[in-house]
Design a protein around this motif. Sequence first.
Motif, short mmCIF file in Angstrom:
data_model
loop_
_atom_site.label_atom_id
_atom_site.label_comp_id
_atom_site.label_asym_id
_atom_site.label_seq_id
_atom_site.Cartn_x
_atom_site.Cartn_y
_atom_site.Cartn_z
N LEU A 178 1.09 -1.25 0.14
CA LEU A 178 0.02 -0.04 -0.12
C LEU A 178 0.89 1.31 -0.15
O LEU A 178 0.53 2.35 -0.53
CB LEU A 178 -0.78 -0.15 1.32
CG LEU A 178 -2.08 -1.05 1.32
CD1 LEU A 178 -2.95 -1.04 2.55
CD2 LEU A 178 -3.15 -0.76 0.07
N GLY A 179 2.06 1.06 0.65
CA GLY A 179 3.07 2.12 0.83
C GLY A 179 3.53 2.60 -0.57
O GLY A 179 4.31 3.68 -0.77
N PHE A 180 3.34 1.74 -1.51
CA PHE A 180 4.22 1.94 -2.67
C PHE A 180 3.06 2.23 -4.00
O PHE A 180 3.13 3.07 -4.91
CB PHE A 180 5.32 0.60 -3.32
CG PHE A 180 5.61 0.82 -4.55
CD1 PHE A 180 6.43 2.04 -5.08
CD2 PHE A 180 4.91 -0.07 -5.54
CE1 PHE A 180 6.94 1.75 -6.28
CE2 PHE A 180 5.48 0.09 -6.99
CZ PHE A 180 6.49 0.86 -7.14
N PHE A 181 2.08 1.15 -4.11
CA PHE A 181 1.29 1.18 -5.24
C PHE A 181 0.48 2.39 -5.13
O PHE A 181 0.06 2.96 -6.21
CB PHE A 181 0.49 -0.13 -5.21
CG PHE A 181 1.40 -1.19 -5.71
CD1 PHE A 181 1.94 -1.62 -6.90
CD2 PHE A 181 1.71 -2.17 -4.95
CE1 PHE A 181 2.83 -2.35 -7.32
CE2 PHE A 181 2.60 -3.44 -5.37
CZ PHE A 181 2.90 -3.35 -6.78
N ILE A 182 -0.01 2.81 -4.23
CA ILE A 182 -0.85 4.05 -4.15
C ILE A 182 -0.15 5.44 -4.50
O ILE A 182 -0.59 5.82 -5.35
CB ILE A 182 -1.39 4.20 -2.64
CG1 ILE A 182 -2.54 3.12 -2.48
CG2 ILE A 182 -2.14 5.62 -2.42
CD1 ILE A 182 -3.09 3.16 -1.01
N PRO A 183 1.10 5.35 -3.91
CA PRO A 183 2.01 6.59 -4.42
C PRO A 183 2.13 6.37 -5.87
O PRO A 183 2.53 7.46 -6.68
CB PRO A 183 3.20 6.69 -3.41
CG PRO A 183 2.58 5.82 -2.38
CD PRO A 183 1.70 4.98 -2.63
N LEU A 184 2.43 5.21 -6.47
CA LEU A 184 2.61 4.98 -7.81
C LEU A 184 1.66 5.52 -8.73
O LEU A 184 2.02 6.01 -9.90
CB LEU A 184 3.29 3.36 -8.06
CG LEU A 184 3.41 3.11 -9.73
CD1 LEU A 184 4.57 3.72 -9.89
CD2 LEU A 184 3.46 1.65 -9.68
N VAL A 185 0.30 5.08 -8.36
CA VAL A 185 -0.76 5.62 -9.12
C VAL A 185 -0.90 6.93 -9.07
O VAL A 185 -1.00 7.63 -10.15
CB VAL A 185 -1.97 4.98 -8.67
CG1 VAL A 185 -3.05 5.70 -9.40
CG2 VAL A 185 -1.86 3.45 -8.74
N ILE A 186 -0.63 7.49 -7.94
CA ILE A 186 -0.56 9.16 -7.76
C ILE A 186 0.57 9.72 -8.73
O ILE A 186 0.31 10.71 -9.49
CB ILE A 186 -0.55 9.33 -6.52
CG1 ILE A 186 -1.74 9.15 -5.60
CG2 ILE A 186 -0.42 11.28 -6.40
CD1 ILE A 186 -1.73 9.31 -4.33
#
Length: 310
Positions: A178-186
């Motif tokens: 969650l700490g990576f994939f959410i920022p990746l999308v943003i």
Amino acid sequence: MNSTGNCTIEDPEFQLGLTVYTGTLLVLGIVFNVVALWVFCCRMRRKQWTETVIYMSNLAVADLCLLCALPIMIYSQRQIKQEDTVLCQVSQSIYLINRYMSISIITAISVDRYVAIQFPMQAKRLRSPGLSAIICALLWVLVIASTVTRMAWQIQYGGFCFLNENAKGSKTTLFSLLGFFIPLVILTFCSVQVIVKLVRKTKTDAREKRAIHKAIWIISANLLVFVACFLPLHVTLSIRLIMEPKTCSSLKIWRYAITITSRLSSANCCLDAICYYFVAKEFQDASAQAIFTLSRSSRLQDSTRASLSQ
């Protein structure tokens, strides 16, 4: 039942290559980030502390702390037998906090850039150095709180360090994902939108055209570095979450993959300095002034010594 307790990586050539790579990474990363912090804190005037500089100074702190924790974490993990040690728990907590703080700040920089270019009229109200400082403080609190929560949860199931193989504890990998994939999308959304906006912008002269091309190149490079450094690790963690190794051979493969991709993610600490600090106008101006001041001081000292020797 197959025992996996002694399935450690014992390849001398692999360990030697890893040691050389990590040593190079530490030297370059620490030098780059110390220089960046020195320029930010000692060579910039107060009026030069823009939103971007505040984000980048926090990024330099996070990268430097991660690099300082890395050798301690590696050492402590190699000492693990059946239970975590306090040294491992503390060093890995510091490492994880600063890894995901780096990811969060890089994402914040992309959002700030997106707001500035997509909403130029509202940007004066939505962006300010004070607001950037508040956002950074909130990110530190959020990342630290989530890491402490993860550590407390995972310790309940037998261990916190990477080499612990407890199946229930591995479910806390969700924190990392969650700490990576959410920022990746943003980050991807903001970067693509900004690039599209710049490509469609009407160019009035050759100078503006060159500036736009440079901006597009920098944004593309930032996104590429982010993906290249962090995506392999988090894809590996995702596979590890789904496919829990049961045999010694599969466990060794998993350990090789985690070790390699984790070290690759740490390379971001060096590349951040190139992609963010050394291309920022404020950093370049302050660095040029610092070099001029140092060279003038050196010339004055040489002149003084020459006059005294006559």
